[in-house]
Enzyme design. Structure first.
Site, PDB file in Angstrom:
ATOM      1  N   CYS C 139       0.843  -1.189   0.000  1.00 38.99           N
ATOM      2  CA  CYS C 139       0.000   0.000   0.000  1.00 38.99           C
ATOM      3  C   CYS C 139       0.879   1.240   0.000  1.00 38.99           C
ATOM      4  O   CYS C 139       1.673   1.443   0.915  1.00 38.99           O
ATOM      5  CB  CYS C 139      -0.932   0.045   1.201  1.00 38.99           C
ATOM      6  SG  CYS C 139      -1.974   1.524   1.118  1.00 38.99           S
ATOM      7  N   THR C 202      -1.257  -0.473  -6.532  1.00 41.89           N
ATOM      8  CA  THR C 202      -1.219   0.759  -7.326  1.00 41.89           C
ATOM      9  C   THR C 202       0.208   1.285  -7.517  1.00 41.89           C
ATOM     10  O   THR C 202       1.088   1.064  -6.693  1.00 41.89           O
ATOM     11  CB  THR C 202      -2.073   1.838  -6.652  1.00 41.89           C
ATOM     12  OG1 THR C 202      -1.671   1.947  -5.286  1.00 41.89           O
ATOM     13  CG2 THR C 202      -3.545   1.489  -6.705  1.00 41.89           C
ATOM     14  N   GLY C 226      -6.467   1.578 -12.587  1.00 41.68           N
ATOM     15  CA  GLY C 226      -7.319   1.728 -13.768  1.00 41.68           C
ATOM     16  C   GLY C 226      -6.598   1.348 -15.057  1.00 41.68           C
ATOM     17  O   GLY C 226      -5.437   0.935 -15.033  1.00 41.68           O
TER      18      GLY C 226
HETATM   19  C1  LIG Z   1      -9.824   3.193  -3.689  1.00 39.54           C
HETATM   20  C2  LIG Z   1      -8.874   2.046  -3.654  1.00 39.54           C
HETATM   21  C3  LIG Z   1      -8.599   1.407  -2.450  1.00 39.54           C
HETATM   22  C4  LIG Z   1      -7.705   0.347  -2.377  1.00 39.54           C
HETATM   23  N1  LIG Z   1      -7.480  -0.285  -1.188  1.00 39.54           N
HETATM   24  C5  LIG Z   1      -6.663  -1.382  -1.139  1.00 39.54           C
HETATM   25  C6  LIG Z   1      -6.483  -2.116   0.067  1.00 39.54           C
HETATM   26  O1  LIG Z   1      -7.074  -1.807   1.100  1.00 39.54           O
HETATM   27  N2  LIG Z   1      -5.630  -3.179   0.064  1.00 39.54           N
HETATM   28  C7  LIG Z   1      -4.969  -3.568  -1.087  1.00 39.54           C
HETATM   29  O2  LIG Z   1      -4.227  -4.535  -1.051  1.00 39.54           O
HETATM   30  N3  LIG Z   1      -5.152  -2.898  -2.266  1.00 39.54           N
HETATM   31  C8  LIG Z   1      -5.974  -1.825  -2.304  1.00 39.54           C
HETATM   32  N4  LIG Z   1      -6.174  -1.165  -3.503  1.00 39.54           N
HETATM   33  C9  LIG Z   1      -5.486  -1.637  -4.718  1.00 39.54           C
HETATM   34  C10 LIG Z   1      -6.416  -2.507  -5.585  1.00 39.54           C
HETATM   35  O3  LIG Z   1      -6.810  -3.660  -4.890  1.00 39.54           O
HETATM   36  C11 LIG Z   1      -5.721  -2.906  -6.893  1.00 39.54           C
HETATM   37  O4  LIG Z   1      -4.536  -3.609  -6.585  1.00 39.54           O
HETATM   38  C12 LIG Z   1      -5.367  -1.700  -7.748  1.00 39.54           C
HETATM   39  O5  LIG Z   1      -6.384  -0.723  -7.669  1.00 39.54           O
HETATM   40  C13 LIG Z   1      -5.117  -2.063  -9.205  1.00 39.54           C
HETATM   41  O6  LIG Z   1      -6.244  -2.652  -9.793  1.00 39.54           O
HETATM   42  P1  LIG Z   1      -7.338  -1.827 -10.652  1.00 39.54           P
HETATM   43  O7  LIG Z   1      -6.576  -1.073 -11.701  1.00 39.54           O
HETATM   44  O8  LIG Z   1      -8.257  -2.868 -11.202  1.00 39.54           O
HETATM   45  O9  LIG Z   1      -8.026  -0.914  -9.718  1.00 39.54           O
HETATM   46  C14 LIG Z   1      -7.057  -0.080  -3.558  1.00 39.54           C
HETATM   47  C15 LIG Z   1      -7.343   0.551  -4.779  1.00 39.54           C
HETATM   48  C16 LIG Z   1      -8.230   1.600  -4.844  1.00 39.54           C
HETATM   49  C17 LIG Z   1      -8.502   2.250  -6.170  1.00 39.54           C
END
Ligand SMILES: Cc1cc2nc3c(=O)[nH]c(=O)nc-3n(C[C@H](O)[C@H](O)[C@H](O)COP(=O)(O)O)c2cc1C
Ligand SMILES: Cc1cc2nc3c(=O)[nH]c(=O)nc-3n(C[C@H](O)[C@H](O)[C@H](O)COP(=O)(O)OP(=O)(O)OC[C@H]3O[C@@H](n4cnc5c(N)ncnc54)[C@H](O)[C@@H]3O)c2cc1C
Ligand SMILES: Cc1cc2nc3c(=O)[nH]c(=O)nc-3n(C[C@H](O)[C@H](O)[C@H](O)COP(=O)(O)OP(=O)(O)OC[C@H]3O[C@@H](n4cnc5c(N)ncnc54)[C@H](O)[C@@H]3O)c2cc1C
Ligand SMILES: Cc1cc2nc3c(=O)[nH]c(=O)nc-3n(C[C@H](O)[C@H](O)[C@H](O)COP(=O)(O)O)c2cc1C
Ligand code: FES
Ligand code: FES
Lengths: 274, 312, 312, 274
Positions: C139, C202, C226
C-alpha cells in the site's frame, strides 16, 4: 542520401477536414467523403492521410487511411470497421470536423512507358487503387483489375473499377461472386493473358507476397503497398519500418508503396483481423 | 473570475538548465521528434527551448522487429530499440541540418557499453552544433546497456563519470522510472557529475492481443508513454527535485501547457514533449503557447517563478 | 471468420489458486469492493470466484485527509490510507454479513509492523468464514508499513514467514509494482511460504491542480489504478509467472472479459477487478460473462488452458 | 451500528436514462431533463445520481449530481460546466442515453414538526434545494429562501423558488441582482426576521459553515449538504469522507446531507473553481 533528398517532396499539411458524407458500402465497410481542399489538390494515387478521429486521450494515436479518390475539394476514404478508431469513424456524420495530416507517403509511381497496368486488390486493398485506376485511365493507360475478397459484400469499389478498367476479374473465398478461391488465381491468369507492363498490389501481406512472386516469375515489375502500425505517420518515430534490401525503411515516408523486388518479406505485417 | 495578479502580456520564459540558457522551457523528447526535420513544415523550430535528438550510438543500430508500437488506454507502447544510423551518419545528416535552425541541439546518446557512450561523445565533441548531451541510461528496448545502466546506482554513476570525463559540455542524464527509488539514482548521477537529470523515460509494459494470443509487440515488452504515465512522471519529478540540487527536466505525458505548468510546479526547470508530437505535430508550440497564456492569466512574470512553486 | 475450434457452450471455469478451489477466476480487488454489501444490489455475489475484502488492521485506522481521489487519464489516484474499523469490528460486521453469501472470502490484511500483520491473522484464525489471506505489503498510502515491506526482499520475506507461521490457511501476498525487479520480490515471498502472489497494487503517482497550484490529493502522492496501468501490470504478471512456481493473481486495469483473458495468457491463474467497480458496479460479472463468451467463441474447454498460453 | 442499520434504505438502482432536454439556463449552467422512471419514482429531496457521462476510459469516473426536480418519469439536473465531464454533459442531446446509479445518499430529512424552513443556496447549491422547496410547499410548510451567486446570470432556479416560497431574498457578489455581497448577509437577516424551525444549506463550504454558525447562534437546527470527490458513490471506496463528531462518515451514503452540528469543518472541501 543527401539532405536535399530527405527534404524532397512537398511537406505534408495539417488540415481541418469536414465530413460531407459517411455511408455504409459493404459488410462493415464505410465510405467517408471529406472536404479537404488542400489535401485533395496535392494528393497522388497511393498516398494516405493520418486522421485524428477523436480528440480525447482514450485512444491517442491517429489512424492512417489511403485516399481512395480525390475530386475537387473532396477526398474519399474507404474504411473497414475493425477496432476503436474505425468504430468511432463510422459514427461521424455530415458536418463533423477532424484534423488530417496529408498527403503522406510515396504513391504508385507508374513510369511514363507503362501502357498497361494490372491492379491486384485484396479486400480493403482496393482503397489505394481507386484513384490510381481513374488517373491511369484518364492518361490513356490500359487498366486490368484482379479483385478478391472474403465474400461479395466485401468487394468494394467494384463499380469504379468496372467503369475505368478494360477488364475486371473477381474471386471470393466463399464463391459468392466471381470465382471461388483466392485472388491469386485471377492475378496469375491475368498476368499471362493481359501481359501488363506493371503490377500494382495492395492487400493482406501473404497475398501481396504471392502476387509479387507471380510477377517476378512473369518478369513484370511489381509494386506493393504495405501496411504497418504507424504512430507519427511523418517519418519521425520509426514505428513503421519495412525490411528492404536497402535496409529498414519507413512505410510512412519511404512507402507505403515499395518496389516488390526490394521488400524482404519478414512476416512483420499487421496481424490479420477477424 | 477574480483577477489575483496584474495581467502581464508576456512573461519572461527563459530558463537555465545545466548551464544552457534556453529561450523557454519547452524541449522535445528524444525519439519522438527525430532531428526535427519532419516537424519543420508544421512548426517553427526556432521557437523551441531545445531540440533533443533521437538516441545516437557509435555504429548504426537496426532496432527491433515489427510490430514496434501498440496503443494502450491513454498511452502507447514502443519497442523501436534505438534504431539509428550511427554517430557518423548522424553528424553528416542530422546535425548538419539542425545547425542551421537557430535552436539549441541536445544530442541523446546511447551505448551498449560504458565505452560506447564515451566514444559517441568523443566523436561529437568536435561538432560545434552540439549544445549539450542527454545520456540515455533508461531505454527499456535494448538487450545490452540501455536501462541496465539506469536501474542501479553504481552503473548509473559509472556511465555519468565516464562521459563527464570526456566533455565539459552540459551533461544531462536521462533516468528510468522502472526503479524502486529514483531519488537514489538521481543523487548518484548528480554526484558523478551530471549537470541536470531528465525524467522519466518510458515505463516497461506489455500488451497482448487476446484474439491471436500473441503479444502486440514483436519484442513482447516495450516502453509505455503518453498521458497514462503522467501521474507517475509527476511524482518522480517531485521526489527527485527535492533530493538533488541540479535541475530536473520533466517528461511524461505532457500534452498541454497546463501539463507543463504541473511539471514546473512539481520542481522541473524545463519539460520535454514526446508522444504528443505523434498525436498533433504542433504539440510543442501548443504547449509553449499554453504555458505563455497561463503565465499571462496568472500574472507570472518569470516562468522560472513556477519552478517548485507547488503549495503543499 | 473461420472457426478454429469446436464451439462449446460452457467452458469449465474452475481454477485452483493457493489451494483454494474457485468456481471461476474472477475475484474482487481489495479496497474497491468494501465487503461486497454495497454491490449486492447490483450483482449476485455468489457468481464471483472470491471476494477480497478491504484491508483490515488490528485497530481502527482513520485513513488520510481529503481529498483522497483524483482522476487521471484512463485512471485514478487514491490515497484512502487503509481506513478501516479494525479487525474486531470487521469480524462483527463484515465477515458476519459475508459468511452468508456463498462466496469464498479472502481477507486482505494490513499492518504498520510485522507483529501487527501476525496479530490480525491470529485474530482471524478462529473465524470459519475466512477462506484465505491476502497480505498487503504494497500500500503506497500509509507512512509506516505498507509499501515499505513490499519494496525489498528481506522485509517482504519476513512478513510472509511470520504470517505463514501463524496460519495454515492459503496465503496470498500482494506485491507492489513500485520496484526495480518484481520477480526478485516474488521469489523471496515464495521462498518464505506464500501460496500465491497477487499483483499489482497501485503505482505511486501524483496529480497537481495548475490553477490552485496545489496537489490534488491532501496526501500529495497516491496510488494510480485503472486502465492506464494495465500494460505495466500485464508485463509484471508475465515476468513473475515465469519466475516462480506458485500461482499468480493478476490485477490492474481490468475492465472487460478480454482484459481478463490477457492476464490469464500472460500467466495469471486468477484475476481481480478493482477500479472498474466504481465505473460500473456490475463490472465483476461483466468480466466473467466476457471471459465465458471468449471461451465459447474460441472453443476453450477449460479456462485454466488459457493460463500462460501466450504464444511468444 | 448493526447490520440492519447498514442495510437500511432501498438499494440504489442502475438505470439506463435518456436525455429529454438539455438547455442552457445561465452562465455556464445547464438544465438536463432525463427520462429515468425508476429513479424518479424513488428519489427524495437532497438525494443524487451518479452519472456515467462517457463510456470511454479517457475520463473514467462517474459524476455525482443532485436531483434538482423529479416529476412523473423525469428527473432534472442543474449543472455547472467546470471540467471534462460537465463539458461532455453539455454536449448531450435529446435521445442520447447514459447510465445512472441512484437515488443515492441521505436527503434533507425535515421533521414533521417543522412549520417553517429557511433554504440557503449559494450558486449551484440551489440544485438540491429545488425539489425540497416544492415538496415542503406541497406539504404546507412555509419556505423562505436566501439565495446568492456571483452574478445575476448565475442565480439559477429562481423562478422555482419564487413560485413556491413565501419569501425569496437574493445577494450577488457583483450586485447585479439583489443586495451586493454574500448570501450570508441575507441568511442572517432572514434567520432573525423569519424565525424558521430549520435551516437547509447548500453551497461552497465556507459559506455553508458560516450559515451553520449563524443558525447555531440563533438556536435553529441546521442541515448542510456537502460535496466531496466521489469515486464509487455507493459507499465502497471511502473517497468521500467527512469528518464528523461521530468519526469519518461517507458523504455518498451517510450524507450528502449532514446535521451541521456533527460536521467538523476540516477544510477538506472540494477546492473552489474559477
Ligand atoms: C480506492 C482504492 C482502495 C484500495 N485499497 C486497497 C487495500 O485496502 N488493500 C490492497 O491490497 N489494495 C488496495 N487497492 C489496490 C487494488 O486492490 C488494486 O490492486 C489496484 O487498484 C489495481 O487494480 P485496478 O486497476 O483494477 O483498480 C485499492 C485501490 C483503490 C482504487
Ligand atoms: C498506409 C496505410 C493505409 C491504410 N489505408 C486503409 C484504408 O484505406 N482503409 C482501411 O480500412 N484501412 C486502412 N489502413 C488500415 C487502418 O489504418 C486500420 O485498419 C485502422 O487504423 C484500424 O484502427 P482501429 O482503431 O479500428 O483498430 P484498433 O485495433 O483499435 O487499432 C489499434 C492500433 O492499431 C493500428 N492498426 C490496426 N490495424 C491496422 C492496420 N491494418 N494497419 C495499420 N495500423 C493498424 C491502429 O492505427 C491503432 O494504432 C491503412 C493502413 C496504413 C498503414
Ligand atoms: C453529492 C453531490 C452532488 C452534486 N450535485 C451537483 C449538482 O447538482 N450540480 C452541479 O453542477 N454539480 C454538482 N456536484 C458537483 C459535480 O459533481 C462536479 O461539478 C462535477 O463532477 C465536475 O465534473 P467535471 O468533469 O466537469 O470536472 P473535473 O474537474 O474534470 O472533474 C474531475 C474529478 O473531480 C470531481 N469533481 C470536480 N468537482 C467536484 C465537485 N465540486 N464535487 C464533487 N466532485 C467533483 C469529478 O467528479 C471528477 O472525478 C455535486 C457533487 C456531489 C458530491
Ligand atoms: C517512439 C519513441 C521513441 C523513443 N526513443 C527514445 C530515445 O531514443 N532515447 C530516449 O532517451 N528516450 C526515448 N523515448 C522516450 C521519450 O523521450 C520520453 O522519455 C517518453 O516517451 C515519455 O514521454 P512522453 O509520455 O511525453 O512520450 C522514446 C519514446 C517513444 C514513444
Ligand atoms: S509512422 Fe512514424 S516513422 Fe513511420
Ligand atoms: S464515493 Fe465511494 S464511499 Fe463515497
Amino acid at each position: 542520401m543527401s539532405c536535399a533528398d530527405l527534404d524532397a517532396g512537398p511537406h505534408p499539411l495539417l488540415e481541418r477536414v469536414e465530413v460531407l458524407a459517411n455511408d455504409r458500402v459493404g459488410a462493415g465497410v464505410g465510405l467517408l467523403a471529406l472536404r479537404a481542399p488542400r489535401v485533395a489538390a496535392a494528393v497522388a494515387p497511393g498516398q494516405f492521410v493520418h486522421l485524428r478521429i477523436a480528440t480525447g486521450s482514450d485512444f491517442l494515436l491517429r489512424r492512417p487511411f489511403s485516399v481512395h479518390r480525390a475530386h475537387g475539394e473532396t477526398i474519399e476514404i474507404l474504411y473497414q470497421v475493425l477496432g476503436r478508431g474505425t468504430r468511432e469513424l463510422a459514427d461521424r456524420a455530415r458536418g463533423d470536423v477532424m484534423d488530417a495530416i496529408g498527403p503522406l507517403g510515396r504513391g504508385w509511381d507508374v513510369p511514363e512507358s507503362a501502357g498497361h497496368v494490372l491492379l491486384v486488390a485484396g479486400g480493403l486493398g482496393a482503397a489505394p487503387l481507386g484513384m490510381l485506376a481513374e488517373r491511369l485511365a484518364a492518361r490513356g493507360v490500359a487498366v486490368s483489375v484482379a479483385q478478391g475478397a472474403p465474400c461479395a459484400e466485401r468487394l468494394v469499389a467494384r463499380e469504379l473499377f468496372e467503369s475505368v478498367a478494360r477488364r475486371v476479374e473477381v474471386a471470393t473465398d466463399d464463391g459468392s461472386a466471381g470465382e471461388p478461391g483466392f485472388v491469386t488465381l485471377v492475378s496469375r491468369r491475368l498476368l499471362e493473358t493481359e501481359r501488363p507492363d506493371l503490377v500494382c498490389v495492395c492487400g493482406p501481406e501473404p497475398m501481396a507476397r504471392a502476387v509479387a512472386a507471380q510477377a517476378a516469375e512473369a518478369g513484370v515489375t511489381c509494386r506493393v503497398s504495405l501496411e504497418r502500425l504507424m504512430a507519427c505517420g511523418i517519418g519521425a518515430c520509426l514505428s513503421c519500418v519495412v525490411t528492404t534490401t536497402g535496409g529498414r525503411k519507413r512505410a510512412c515516408v519511404d512507402g507505403p508503396v515499395f518496389d516488390a523486388g526490394e521488400v524482404c518479406w519478414d512476416g512483420a505485417e499487421v496481424p490479420p483481423r477477424h | 473570475m477574480e483577477q489575483k495578479f496584474p495581467r502581464v502580456t508576456s512573461a519572461d520564459l527563459r530558463v537555465e538548465v545545466a548551464g544552457l540558457r534556453l529561450r523557454n522551457p519547452v524541449m522535445t523528447a528524444s525519439g519522438t521528434f527525430a532531428s526535427g526535420r519532419e516537424y519543420a513544415g508544421f512548426i517553427d523550430l526556432s521557437r523551441l527551448g531545445a531540440v533533443v535528438t533521437k538516441g545516437v550510438s557509435l555504429q548504426a543500430w537496426a532496432g527491433n522487429e515489427s510490430p514496434r508500437v501498440a496503443e494502450t488506454a491513454s498511452g502507447m507502447l514502443n519497442s523501436i530499440g534505438l534504431q539509428n544510423p550511427g554517430v557518423e551518419a548522424f553528424c553528416a545528416r542530422d546535425l548538419m541540418w539542425l545547425s542551421g535552425r537557430d535552436v539549441p541541439v541536445v544530442v541523446n546518446v546511447s551505448g551498449h557499453s560504458l565505452e560506447e557512450y564515451v566514444r559517441v561523445v568523443e566523436r561529437l565533441e568536435s561538432e560545434v552544433a552540439v549544445a549539450a548531451y542527454e545520456v540515455n541510461i533508461s531505454c527499456p528496448n535494448v538487450d545490452e546497456g540501455g536501462m541496465a545502466f539506469g536501474t542501479s546506482c553504481a552503473p548509473a554513476a559509472a556511465v555519468t563519470s565516464a562521459v563527464r570525463a570526456a566533455t565539459k559540455r552540459p551533461l544531462i542524464v536521462k533516468l528510468s522510472p522502472n526503479v524502486t527509488d529514483i531519488s537514489e539514482i538521481a543523487r548518484a548521477v548528480e554526484d558523478a557529475g551530471a549537470d541536470a537529470v531528465s525524467l522519466v523515460n518510458t515505463l516497461l509494459g506489455m500488451a497482448i492481443d487476446a484474439e491471436t494470443r500473441r503479444p502486440k509487440l514483436a519484442r513482447v515488452v516495450g516502453g509505455l508513454s503518453g498521458p497514462a504515465i503522467k501521474p507517475v512522471a509527476l511524482r518522480m519529478v517531485w521526489q527527485v527535485a527535492r533530493a538533488i540540487a541540479v535541475p530536473v527536466i520533466g517528461v511524461g505525458g505532457i500534452m498541454t501547457g497546463e501539463d507543463a505548468v504541473e511539471f514546473l510546479l512539481a520542481g522541473a526547470t524545463a519539460v520535454q514533449v514526446g508522444t504528443a508530437n505523434f498525436v498533433d505535430p504542433t504539440s510543442t508550440v501548443r504547449v509553449l503557447d499554453g504555458l505563455t497564456e497561463y503565465c499571462a492569466r496568472h500574472g507570472v512574470a518569470r516562468v522560472s517563478d513556477l519552478v517548485g512553486a507547488l503549495e503543499v
